[in-house]
Design a protein around this motif. Structure first.
Motif, mmCIF file in Angstrom:
data_model
loop_
_atom_site.group_PDB
_atom_site.id
_atom_site.type_symbol
_atom_site.label_atom_id
_atom_site.label_comp_id
_atom_site.label_asym_id
_atom_site.label_seq_id
_atom_site.Cartn_x
_atom_site.Cartn_y
_atom_site.Cartn_z
ATOM 1 N N GLY A 270 0.784 -1.227 0.000
ATOM 2 C CA GLY A 270 0.000 0.000 0.000
ATOM 3 C C GLY A 270 0.817 1.278 0.000
ATOM 4 N N GLU A 290 1.293 7.069 0.186
ATOM 5 C CA GLU A 290 0.426 5.913 0.352
ATOM 6 C C GLU A 290 -0.557 5.833 -0.810
ATOM 7 O OE1 GLU A 290 -1.474 5.918 4.134
ATOM 8 O OE2 GLU A 290 0.403 6.126 5.258
ATOM 9 N N SER A 292 -3.571 5.491 -0.618
ATOM 10 C CA SER A 292 -4.734 6.308 -0.241
ATOM 11 C C SER A 292 -4.529 7.792 -0.536
ATOM 12 C CB SER A 292 -5.050 6.129 1.243
ATOM 13 O OG SER A 292 -3.933 6.485 2.047
ATOM 14 N N ASP A 293 -3.294 8.204 -0.820
ATOM 15 C CA ASP A 293 -3.034 9.597 -1.205
ATOM 16 C C ASP A 293 -3.419 9.864 -2.657
ATOM 17 O OD1 ASP A 293 -1.952 10.385 1.287
ATOM 18 O OD2 ASP A 293 -0.002 9.544 0.753
ATOM 19 N N ASN A 295 -5.998 10.035 -5.716
ATOM 20 C CA ASN A 295 -7.433 10.295 -5.850
ATOM 21 C C ASN A 295 -7.865 10.206 -7.310
ATOM 22 O OD1 ASN A 295 -10.078 11.125 -5.412
ATOM 23 N ND2 ASN A 295 -9.549 13.292 -5.375
ATOM 24 N N PRO A 297 -8.061 6.022 -5.931
ATOM 25 C CA PRO A 297 -7.008 5.010 -5.886
ATOM 26 C C PRO A 297 -7.294 3.793 -6.756
ATOM 27 C CG PRO A 297 -8.371 4.847 -3.934
ATOM 28 C CD PRO A 297 -8.902 6.017 -4.717
ATOM 29 N N ARG A 327 -1.698 14.406 -2.766
ATOM 30 C CA ARG A 327 -2.806 14.729 -1.858
ATOM 31 C C ARG A 327 -3.570 15.962 -2.323
ATOM 32 N NH1 ARG A 327 0.050 13.924 4.147
ATOM 33 N NH2 ARG A 327 0.000 11.624 4.143
#
Length: 478
Positions: A270, A290, A292-293, A295, A297, A327
């Motif tokens: 991840g 990450e 999750s950073d 956008n 994902p 981000r």
């Protein structure tokens, strides 16, 4: 890669008194004509169309002393020593055949911008590929800005390279999106670093063959100084790197959604990591961000982020700027845009998925899916797309002129998937399509607009198609 020889940039070009023909008005033609005229060239603009917009642009240019011929884009004006063309004009047009016979060179707007850069001009970090170019360039610009660099996302993204090169604002580096059309007409372009994100059949009517299309994409690597960034999952992109002639010391840098090898960026547990721009890359890796950073994902968007990170790292950007830039990035509308959740079902707009390659990437991001697809196929076939995505499909709702091609592929490769075939091709069909999708979907599903086709049979463009989808979703959820 190639021989490792040093390839110089373009030579200075004196436009004073030169007879230059600009092919096409529009976004690129008008700035090109103005720039050439300002440098003393005798400029003639030829344009196929003769509509109200073209006449208004023609009057603006004629007021400056530029000759404009509307409705006649086929004849080579007498005395022409150079043609500067809009990127979309096909190489087989009579104007270019006449130019070839007369030994007249043809440049695109990108080539002109490259030639007009001043001393100490900002280097270019360039991106091409069948899909993901705009997102990657915007991510790259966000990362560069996070590093405190003066930059802009320019080129095929809609911001004229000529305006960026000739404007008053100064930049440290430019993030440049380039289409295969633009690269075809840019013989002396030499980017600092460049990336080819992926290659799949597209625009073959313009290029003539997949080989010619790939060769034009590969021009982006010629003369690279620092890094040629390729997709480790797409052998064609790596082959283009191998064939490229670059400056001594330029490196091949791959990106992968798996664990990266040395000289690659990839994903581990991840985390986006760099094993290319670190000391002792055989033993070390640098954490960048990450998953999750990113956008959103989705897998193909993570690949876009890795390509952007590779270009930024090649330019010396620190790891923290990669994280902060990703981000801060917000994708444009109609690119895997989450519209709403209704009764436990997610509705996602990827109207920008106008070909099978883009739709495949979109479908790979969700499961189970009620798929809304169809439009103008542009000569595409859908068997491979459906075969790869069949296990993810709950159902399909088909719209548009060439929907039968997708319906037949579903019958061959996913016969168990329910299909709703909407015969109407008016813009109101989207509300009916979303209504049918809502009926078929179950909680936890995603209703995904990923048409795999162009939009012009029913809509002005993919933006209007996406807007119609979002409006229909909101109407159902009201």
């Amino acid at each position: 890669m190639g021989s490792g020889k040093v390839i110089s940039g373009s030579e200075p070009f004196d436009f004073q008194g030169k007879h230059v023909t600009v092919a096409g008005l529009g976004v690129s033609g008008v700035p090109a004509a103005k720039a050439l005229h300002a440098r003393g060239a005798a400029v003639t603009v030829v344009n196929d169309g003769d509509d109200a917009r073209a006449r208004a642009q023609a009057e603006e240019l004629r007021a400056l002393g530029v000759t404009v011929r509307l409705g006649d884009g086929a004849t080579l004006p007498e005395g022409t020593g150079l043609i500067v063309t809009a990127p979309g004009w096909q190489p087989g047009k009579p104007l270019f055949l006449a130019a070839r016979e007369a030994g007249v060179p043809v440049w695109g707007d990108v080539e002109l911008a490259w030639r007009l850069r001043g001393p100490g001009a900002a280097p270019w970090l360039a991106v091409t590929g069948t899909n993901g170019k705009t997102t990657t360039v915007q991510m790259l610009a966000a990362i560069l800005k996070a590093a405190g660099l003066r930059t802009a996302a320019v080129g095929n993204i809609g911001v004229s390279l000529l305006d960026a090169v000739l404007g008053e604002e100064t930049y440290d580096v430019l993030a440049v999106e380039l289409s295969s059309y633009q690269l075809h007409w840019a013989p002396s372009l030499r980017a600092d670093s460049a990336a080819v994100l992926n290659l799949a059949p597209d625009h073959l009517d313009w290029h003539g063959s997949m080989e010619a299309y790939a060769a034009d994409k590969g021009r982006i690597y010629q003369g690279n100084r620092v890094a040629c960034v390729y997709n480790a999952a797409d052998r064609l992109t790596e082959d283009l790197v191998r064939e490229a002639d670059v400056e001594e010391g330029c490196r091949a840098v791959g990106f992968t959604l798996g664990t990266p090898a040395p000289s690659q960026l990839g994903v581990v547990d991840g985390i986006l990591v760099d094993r290319a721009f670190v000391e002792d890359r055989h033993k070390n890796a640098q954490e960048l961000a990450e998953v999750s950073d990113v956008n959103p994902p989705a897998p193909h968007n993570i690949a876009n982020a890795l390509a952007a990170a590779a270009l930024a790292r090649a330019f010396g950007v620190p790891a923290t700027a990669v994280r902060d830039g990703l981000r801060a990035f917000r994708p444009d509308a109609h690119r895997i845009t989450h519209v709403a959740d209704i009764d436990g079902v997610a509705y996602v707009d990827d109207s920008k998925a106008t070909n099978t390659h883009a739709a495949e990437a979109s479908l790979a991001a969700y499961e189970p899916i009620v798929w809304i697809a169809g439009g103008l196929a542009k000569g595409a076939t859908f068997d491979e797309l459906v075969a790869k995505s069949a296990k993810r499909l709950r159902a399909a709702v088909l719209i548009g002129a060439d929907r039968a091609l997708i319906r037949d592929a579903l019958a061959r490769h996913a016969p168990e998937v329910p299909v709703v075939d909407l015969e109407r091709t008016d813009t109101g069909a989207m509300l009916q399509a979303v209504t049918e999708a809502k009926r078929l979907a179950q909680p936890g599903d995603t209703v995904l607009l990923a048409p795999a086709c162009a939009s012009m049979d029913m809509f002005t463009n993919y933006n209007q198609r996406g807007d119609a989808f979002a409006e229909a979703v909101r109407e159902l959820g009201a």
